[in-house]
Scaffold this motif. Structure first.
Motif, PDB file in Angstrom:
ATOM      1  N   LYS A  15       0.836  -1.199   0.000  1.00 56.78           N
ATOM      2  CA  LYS A  15       0.000   0.000   0.000  1.00 56.78           C
ATOM      3  C   LYS A  15       0.870   1.249   0.000  1.00 56.78           C
ATOM      4  O   LYS A  15       1.978   1.249   0.542  1.00 56.78           O
ATOM      5  CB  LYS A  15      -0.940   0.010   1.213  1.00 56.78           C
ATOM      6  CG  LYS A  15      -2.029  -1.062   1.139  1.00 56.78           C
ATOM      7  CD  LYS A  15      -2.832  -1.141   2.412  1.00 56.78           C
ATOM      8  CE  LYS A  15      -3.684   0.091   2.646  1.00 56.78           C
ATOM      9  NZ  LYS A  15      -4.797   0.182   1.670  1.00 56.78           N
ATOM     10  N   ILE A  23       2.178   4.982   0.804  1.00 49.87           N
ATOM     11  CA  ILE A  23       2.235   6.139   1.699  1.00 49.87           C
ATOM     12  C   ILE A  23       3.041   7.206   0.971  1.00 49.87           C
ATOM     13  O   ILE A  23       4.231   7.036   0.722  1.00 49.87           O
ATOM     14  CB  ILE A  23       2.896   5.791   3.043  1.00 49.87           C
ATOM     15  CG1 ILE A  23       2.016   4.826   3.836  1.00 49.87           C
ATOM     16  CG2 ILE A  23       3.153   7.059   3.861  1.00 49.87           C
ATOM     17  CD1 ILE A  23       2.568   4.465   5.195  1.00 49.87           C
ATOM     18  N   GLN A  50      -6.086  -0.501   9.318  1.00 51.80           N
ATOM     19  CA  GLN A  50      -6.317   0.652   8.451  1.00 51.80           C
ATOM     20  C   GLN A  50      -6.135   1.948   9.229  1.00 51.80           C
ATOM     21  O   GLN A  50      -5.612   2.937   8.694  1.00 51.80           O
ATOM     22  CB  GLN A  50      -7.721   0.585   7.858  1.00 51.80           C
ATOM     23  CG  GLN A  50      -8.029   1.698   6.859  1.00 51.80           C
ATOM     24  CD  GLN A  50      -7.142   1.651   5.620  1.00 51.80           C
ATOM     25  OE1 GLN A  50      -7.018   0.608   4.996  1.00 51.80           O
ATOM     26  NE2 GLN A  50      -6.516   2.766   5.268  1.00 51.80           N
ATOM     27  N   GLU A  51      -6.542   1.960  10.488  1.00 51.75           N
ATOM     28  CA  GLU A  51      -6.387   3.161  11.312  1.00 51.75           C
ATOM     29  C   GLU A  51      -4.906   3.495  11.496  1.00 51.75           C
ATOM     30  O   GLU A  51      -4.513   4.670  11.434  1.00 51.75           O
ATOM     31  CB  GLU A  51      -7.062   2.960  12.676  1.00 51.75           C
ATOM     32  CG  GLU A  51      -8.574   2.934  12.646  1.00 51.75           C
ATOM     33  CD  GLU A  51      -9.136   1.624  12.121  1.00 51.75           C
ATOM     34  OE1 GLU A  51      -8.368   0.617  12.053  1.00 51.75           O
ATOM     35  OE2 GLU A  51     -10.326   1.598  11.757  1.00 51.75           O
ATOM     36  N   ASP A 106      -3.706   4.992   8.197  1.00 46.96           N
ATOM     37  CA  ASP A 106      -4.174   6.370   8.011  1.00 46.96           C
ATOM     38  C   ASP A 106      -3.358   7.341   8.862  1.00 46.96           C
ATOM     39  O   ASP A 106      -3.045   8.455   8.422  1.00 46.96           O
ATOM     40  CB  ASP A 106      -5.657   6.473   8.365  1.00 46.96           C
ATOM     41  CG  ASP A 106      -6.543   5.699   7.405  1.00 46.96           C
ATOM     42  OD1 ASP A 106      -6.089   5.373   6.298  1.00 46.96           O
ATOM     43  OD2 ASP A 106      -7.701   5.412   7.770  1.00 46.96           O
ATOM     44  N   TYR A 107      -3.013   6.906  10.073  1.00 44.60           N
ATOM     45  CA  TYR A 107      -2.206   7.752  10.960  1.00 44.60           C
ATOM     46  C   TYR A 107      -0.814   7.958  10.374  1.00 44.60           C
ATOM     47  O   TYR A 107      -0.275   9.071  10.389  1.00 44.60           O
ATOM     48  CB  TYR A 107      -2.134   7.102  12.335  1.00 44.60           C
ATOM     49  CG  TYR A 107      -1.329   7.877  13.362  1.00 44.60           C
ATOM     50  CD1 TYR A 107      -1.593   9.220  13.604  1.00 44.60           C
ATOM     51  CD2 TYR A 107      -0.311   7.259  14.077  1.00 44.60           C
ATOM     52  CE1 TYR A 107      -0.858   9.930  14.545  1.00 44.60           C
ATOM     53  CE2 TYR A 107       0.422   7.956  15.022  1.00 44.60           C
ATOM     54  CZ  TYR A 107       0.152   9.289  15.255  1.00 44.60           C
ATOM     55  OH  TYR A 107       0.874   9.984  16.192  1.00 44.60           O
ATOM     56  N   GLN A 114      -0.050   7.855   7.220  1.00 47.80           N
ATOM     57  CA  GLN A 114      -0.227   8.758   6.078  1.00 47.80           C
ATOM     58  C   GLN A 114      -0.241  10.212   6.544  1.00 47.80           C
ATOM     59  O   GLN A 114       0.391  11.085   5.948  1.00 47.80           O
ATOM     60  CB  GLN A 114      -1.559   8.439   5.376  1.00 47.80           C
ATOM     61  CG  GLN A 114      -1.533   7.224   4.479  1.00 47.80           C
ATOM     62  CD  GLN A 114      -1.113   7.583   3.052  1.00 47.80           C
ATOM     63  OE1 GLN A 114      -0.277   8.442   2.855  1.00 47.80           O
ATOM     64  NE2 GLN A 114      -1.678   6.899   2.085  1.00 47.80           N
ATOM     65  N   TYR A 115      -0.970  10.448   7.620  1.00 46.71           N
ATOM     66  CA  TYR A 115      -1.088  11.812   8.157  1.00 46.71           C
ATOM     67  C   TYR A 115       0.279  12.341   8.589  1.00 46.71           C
ATOM     68  O   TYR A 115       0.668  13.471   8.253  1.00 46.71           O
ATOM     69  CB  TYR A 115      -2.060  11.816   9.331  1.00 46.71           C
ATOM     70  CG  TYR A 115      -2.047  13.104  10.110  1.00 46.71           C
ATOM     71  CD1 TYR A 115      -2.736  14.241   9.643  1.00 46.71           C
ATOM     72  CD2 TYR A 115      -1.331  13.221  11.299  1.00 46.71           C
ATOM     73  CE1 TYR A 115      -2.705  15.433  10.346  1.00 46.71           C
ATOM     74  CE2 TYR A 115      -1.300  14.411  12.002  1.00 46.71           C
ATOM     75  CZ  TYR A 115      -1.982  15.517  11.527  1.00 46.71           C
ATOM     76  OH  TYR A 115      -1.945  16.700  12.209  1.00 46.71           O
TER      77      TYR A 115
END
Length: 219
Positions: free
Chosen positions: A22, A24, A206-207, A210-211, A213-214
């Motif tokens: 995936k 990033i 997934q959480e 996402d973190y 990515q942020y």
């Protein structure tokens, strides 16, 4: 004295399917650790990715790592990381002194972390080193429906807690002979403290992704 980096990255993740591939910031998760290793070429002589997955293999080769095919017998959910590292050492049959384990699920690392840790590892003549971070939370157990504090007393301020630390997974350095004896963290391993926001990133869900990515976009 040869030092290699090994990045275990098997396929078949259940909680976050295909997580190692995936993106990033338009870079595959796995590739972040490869690029970090390449940035530390003054320390790392070779970069190996251990995988059982063709898509992961392709990404590893594209980003300049060498690939060691991991058999399915060493790729199960319950298989410890050390078996993948040991398999790489046995497969390459080279005279390796130190192994740096970079977990693909920890893609974000402070720029100078490896240099600082490796310098200390050599100067202290340790046979292994791993990174830890301070935890400031109040822990407890639930026993027979009641909360029993573990590391504090009710009413105690968090800043007065006895220091506790957690293994953050950012970096491991180990003598190859220890790994061949099925050990990553030895009894006298040095706990290298790093208190950085990146130490809170370990991607399993997934959480978590996402973190990461942020943080990648904003830090």
């Amino acid at each position: 004295m040869k030092t290699i980096a090994i990045i275990p990255a098997r396929g078949g993740s259940k909680r976050l399917p295909e997580k190692n591939t995936k993106l990033i910031g338009n870079i595959p998760l796995l590739a972040h650790s490869i690029l970090y290793a390449k940035q530390n070429s003054a320390i790392i002589d070779e970069i190996y990715v251990s995988t059982n997955d063709d898509k992961i293999k392709k990404i590893a080769l594209e980003y300049g790592a060498k690939v060691i095919h991991r058999p399915e017998s060493l790729s199960g959910d319950l298989e410890p990381t050390v078996t993948a590292l040991k398999h790489v050492l046995e497969a390459i049959e080279e005279d390796v002194e130190n192994v740096i384990l970079l977990q693909a699920t920890n893609p974000l690392r402070p720029e100078n972390l490896l240099k600082d840790a490796f310098d200390l590892y050599l100067k202290g003549n340790y046979d292994s080193l791993f990174t830890v971070s301070r935890n400031h939370q109040k822990f407890g157990k639930i026993i027979e429906g009641k909360f029993v504090p573990f590391n504090y007393e009710i009413g105690q301020r968090s800043q007065d807690l006895e220091p506790l630390f957690f293994e953050n997974g950012l970096l491991y350095i180990t003598k190859s002979q220890k790994i061949l004896n099925d050990i990553i963290i030895s009894k006298n391993a040095f706990p290298f403290e790093i208190n950085h926001i990146f130490a809170s990133v370990d991607i399993d869900t997934q959480e978590d992704f996402d973190y990461a990515q942020y943080l990648y976009k904003n830090k």
